[in-house]
Design a protein around this motif. Structure first.
Motif, short mmCIF file in Angstrom:
data_model
loop_
_atom_site.label_atom_id
_atom_site.label_comp_id
_atom_site.label_asym_id
_atom_site.label_seq_id
_atom_site.Cartn_x
_atom_site.Cartn_y
_atom_site.Cartn_z
N ALA A 227 42.30 42.81 43.83
CA ALA A 227 42.88 43.54 42.71
C ALA A 227 43.33 44.91 43.17
O ALA A 227 42.76 45.48 44.10
N ASP A 228 44.36 45.41 42.54
CA ASP A 228 44.75 46.79 42.80
C ASP A 228 43.60 47.69 42.38
O ASP A 228 42.76 47.33 41.57
N ASP A 229 43.56 48.87 42.93
CA ASP A 229 42.55 49.84 42.53
C ASP A 229 42.88 50.34 41.13
O ASP A 229 44.05 50.41 40.74
N PRO A 230 41.85 50.73 40.38
CA PRO A 230 42.13 51.29 39.05
C PRO A 230 42.76 52.67 39.20
O PRO A 230 42.71 53.27 40.28
N GLU A 231 43.32 53.17 38.13
CA GLU A 231 43.86 54.53 38.14
C GLU A 231 42.73 55.48 38.52
O GLU A 231 41.57 55.25 38.14
N PRO A 232 43.02 56.55 39.25
CA PRO A 232 41.96 57.49 39.66
C PRO A 232 41.14 58.02 38.49
O PRO A 232 39.92 58.18 38.61
N CYS B 53 39.59 43.90 37.60
CA CYS B 53 40.85 43.80 36.87
C CYS B 53 40.83 44.67 35.62
O CYS B 53 39.81 45.23 35.26
N GLU B 54 41.98 44.70 34.97
CA GLU B 54 42.17 45.39 33.70
C GLU B 54 42.62 44.36 32.68
O GLU B 54 43.46 43.51 32.96
N LEU B 55 42.07 44.47 31.48
CA LEU B 55 42.43 43.58 30.38
C LEU B 55 42.84 44.39 29.17
O LEU B 55 42.37 45.51 28.98
N LYS B 56 43.68 43.81 28.34
CA LYS B 56 43.98 44.39 27.03
C LYS B 56 43.22 43.55 26.02
O LYS B 56 43.43 42.34 25.93
N GLN B 57 42.31 44.20 25.27
CA GLN B 57 41.51 43.47 24.29
C GLN B 57 41.31 44.33 23.05
O GLN B 57 40.79 45.45 23.15
N ALA B 58 41.73 43.81 21.92
CA ALA B 58 41.51 44.45 20.62
C ALA B 58 41.93 45.91 20.61
O ALA B 58 41.22 46.78 20.11
N GLY B 59 43.08 46.20 21.19
CA GLY B 59 43.60 47.57 21.19
C GLY B 59 42.96 48.49 22.21
O GLY B 59 43.17 49.69 22.17
N HIS B 60 42.18 47.94 23.12
CA HIS B 60 41.51 48.71 24.16
C HIS B 60 42.00 48.28 25.54
O HIS B 60 42.43 47.15 25.72
N GLN B 61 41.91 49.18 26.50
CA GLN B 61 42.09 48.84 27.90
C GLN B 61 40.67 48.64 28.43
O GLN B 61 39.84 49.54 28.34
N VAL B 62 40.41 47.46 28.94
CA VAL B 62 39.07 47.12 29.42
C VAL B 62 39.15 46.92 30.92
O VAL B 62 39.98 46.15 31.42
N TYR B 63 38.28 47.60 31.64
CA TYR B 63 38.25 47.56 33.10
C TYR B 63 36.96 46.90 33.54
O TYR B 63 35.88 47.20 33.01
N LEU B 64 37.05 45.98 34.51
CA LEU B 64 35.90 45.24 34.98
C LEU B 64 35.62 45.53 36.45
O LEU B 64 36.55 45.59 37.26
N TRP B 65 34.33 45.70 36.75
CA TRP B 65 33.85 45.84 38.13
C TRP B 65 32.74 44.83 38.35
O TRP B 65 31.98 44.51 37.43
N LYS B 66 32.60 44.38 39.58
CA LYS B 66 31.45 43.57 39.99
C LYS B 66 30.54 44.49 40.78
O LYS B 66 30.96 45.09 41.77
#
Length: 132
Positions: free
Chosen positions: A28-33, A92-105
């Motif tokens: 995955a691309d890195d998240p925004e700083p 990754c990044e997801l769009k869910q219920a009007g939110h930006q959701v970011y996931l890390w393992k």
């Protein structure tokens, strides 16, 4: 007959290449700083049960709904594991219920279970923090 066999071989090769493409590891691309900074700040706050740091970038609902008891429980459950060492890999990044959701393992040096950490942002503010 030769033409049919050649077609079967071609279809088999295409199918095998498609399978390799699907199962090949994808980075995955890195998240925004700014997002990475928020994530790091949240984990740092958990290590020390620092309520003010944990809610600093939160929505009003997060600020009102997060108590010192919650922070103490997070520190008890995760703090020692974080202190022993961990690696957090952005997924990754997801769009869910009007939110930006970011996931890390998160993988821990204590060899215990991995966690998926979800950080939900609304208008640049932390609206949710979830552990799976």
């Amino acid at each position: 007959m030769y033409k049919l066999a050649g077609s079967i071989q071609f279809v088999g090769l295409v199918g095998m290449l498609a399978l390799v493409a699907v199962i090949a590891p994808i980075k995955a691309d890195d998240p925004e700083p700014a997002v990475q900074k928020i994530f790091d700040k949240l984990l740092g706050a958990i290590k020390t049960a620092d309520l003010e740091a944990f809610v600093a970038d939160g929505t009003e609902a997060v600020k009102k709904g997060t108590t010192q008891e919650i922070m103490d429980a997070l520190k008890k459950d995760m703090g020692a594991r974080l202190d022993k060492g961990y690696q957090a890999r952005y997924l990754c990044e997801l769009k869910q219920a009007g939110h930006q959701v970011y996931l890390w393992k998160a993988t821990f040096k204590d060899a215990g279970d991995d966690l998926v950490i979800r950080v939900a942002l609304k208008d640049g503010k932390v609206a949710g923090f979830f552990l799976q």
